[in-house]
Scaffold this motif. Sequence first.
Motif, PDB file in Angstrom:
ATOM      1  N   SER A 218       0.816  -1.219   0.000  1.00 29.11           N
ATOM      2  CA  SER A 218       0.000   0.000   0.000  1.00 29.11           C
ATOM      3  C   SER A 218       0.847   1.265   0.000  1.00 29.11           C
ATOM      4  N   GLN A 219       2.109   1.155   0.383  1.00 25.93           N
ATOM      5  CA  GLN A 219       2.990   2.322   0.417  1.00 25.93           C
ATOM      6  C   GLN A 219       3.962   2.356  -0.766  1.00 25.93           C
TER       7      GLN A 219
ATOM      8  N   PRO B 110       2.055   2.984  -4.746  1.00 28.55           N
ATOM      9  CA  PRO B 110       1.775   4.363  -5.182  1.00 28.55           C
ATOM     10  C   PRO B 110       3.032   5.155  -5.503  1.00 28.55           C
ATOM     11  N   ARG B 111       4.111   4.875  -4.793  1.00 30.39           N
ATOM     12  CA  ARG B 111       5.356   5.598  -5.043  1.00 30.39           C
ATOM     13  C   ARG B 111       6.000   5.182  -6.356  1.00 30.39           C
TER      14      ARG B 111
ATOM     15  N   GLY C 278       2.416   5.806  -9.146  1.00 30.22           N
ATOM     16  CA  GLY C 278       1.512   6.936  -8.952  1.00 30.22           C
ATOM     17  C   GLY C 278       0.279   6.513  -8.173  1.00 30.22           C
ATOM     18  N   ILE C 279      -0.260   7.429  -7.401  1.00 34.60           N
ATOM     19  CA  ILE C 279      -1.358   7.086  -6.504  1.00 34.60           C
ATOM     20  C   ILE C 279      -2.616   6.662  -7.252  1.00 34.60           C
ATOM     21  N   ASN C 280      -2.957   7.324  -8.365  1.00 34.18           N
ATOM     22  CA  ASN C 280      -4.184   6.966  -9.077  1.00 34.18           C
ATOM     23  C   ASN C 280      -4.087   5.587  -9.717  1.00 34.18           C
ATOM     24  N   ARG C 281      -2.938   5.296 -10.291  1.00 33.97           N
ATOM     25  CA  ARG C 281      -2.744   3.968 -10.880  1.00 33.97           C
ATOM     26  C   ARG C 281      -2.779   2.903  -9.792  1.00 33.97           C
ATOM     27  N   ALA C 282      -2.140   3.172  -8.651  1.00 36.22           N
ATOM     28  CA  ALA C 282      -2.128   2.212  -7.555  1.00 36.22           C
ATOM     29  C   ALA C 282      -3.538   1.956  -7.035  1.00 36.22           C
ATOM     30  N   ARG C 283      -4.336   3.016  -6.939  1.00 37.76           N
ATOM     31  CA  ARG C 283      -5.723   2.842  -6.507  1.00 37.76           C
ATOM     32  C   ARG C 283      -6.475   1.920  -7.454  1.00 37.76           C
TER      33      ARG C 283
END
Length: 266
Positions: free
Chosen positions: A153-154, A157-158, A161-166
């Motif tokens: 979860s950490q 996103p790094r 990118g946060i949107n792709r990770a979501r």
Amino acid sequence: MLQATESLADGQVLVSRGQGIALVELNRPEQFNALTLALLDGLRAALEALSDDPAVHAIVLTGRGKAFCAGLDLNVLTEDNSVLARDDFLGYDAPLMQAFARCCKPLIGAINGVAVTGGFELALACDFIYASEKARFADTHARVGLLPGWGLSQKLPRLVGINRAREISFTGDYFSAQEACDWGLVNRVFPADDLLESTLECARQIATCIPDTLEHIKAMMNEGWEDSLANGLAMEGQRSRAYNSKVDVSVMEERLAQLRARGKRS
């Protein structure tokens, strides 16, 4: 050539060494290398031993058979679901995650097939990833009703990118090795038959670097990645001054000559 294989965890983890590198293989191919407690302990022991081995300068982690790792073997939870609450199993301080974090040798993930949930987290624990064109990734934590506990979860996103990770974690959908490469999660994609040898060759090239310098660079990158840019730059300056002041300049001409020769060959 890699030397004879060492067997850990009743054969669930295999380790081979040679030419300054080591190959660690998850070895439950019929179960798509699903994770047992014994396998995880064997992987921890392998990483700790290789990190301490002065003859090893780079490590490759892969899975035997058609999968890299399909995640946790559900039989583990059937036998004792309390494992999910244990601080020696999940979390950054868990022994396995500390073995990854403290491994001072470059660690390349060679993702030969599916890397799902816990298997995806193991891939993310590597320093960088090469993948077979047949590899696929998925984070299915939300579909099975579990929270990630090995950094996904950490880290995800790094990296993407946060949107792709979501999108990856909220849908649980599989995505391809090429998509992972396009998003910056995977460094390179190879034909399936070329993946392992190409990754081992990269490890051999890494092993030709100055081992002590390489370990310091890895530590600086990893520590800086978890801090602010300003703090990271200050840390780099402090450590480079201390380290570089002790360099034996007399041997650098030979090293530079080797680099020039290598540049001509390429």
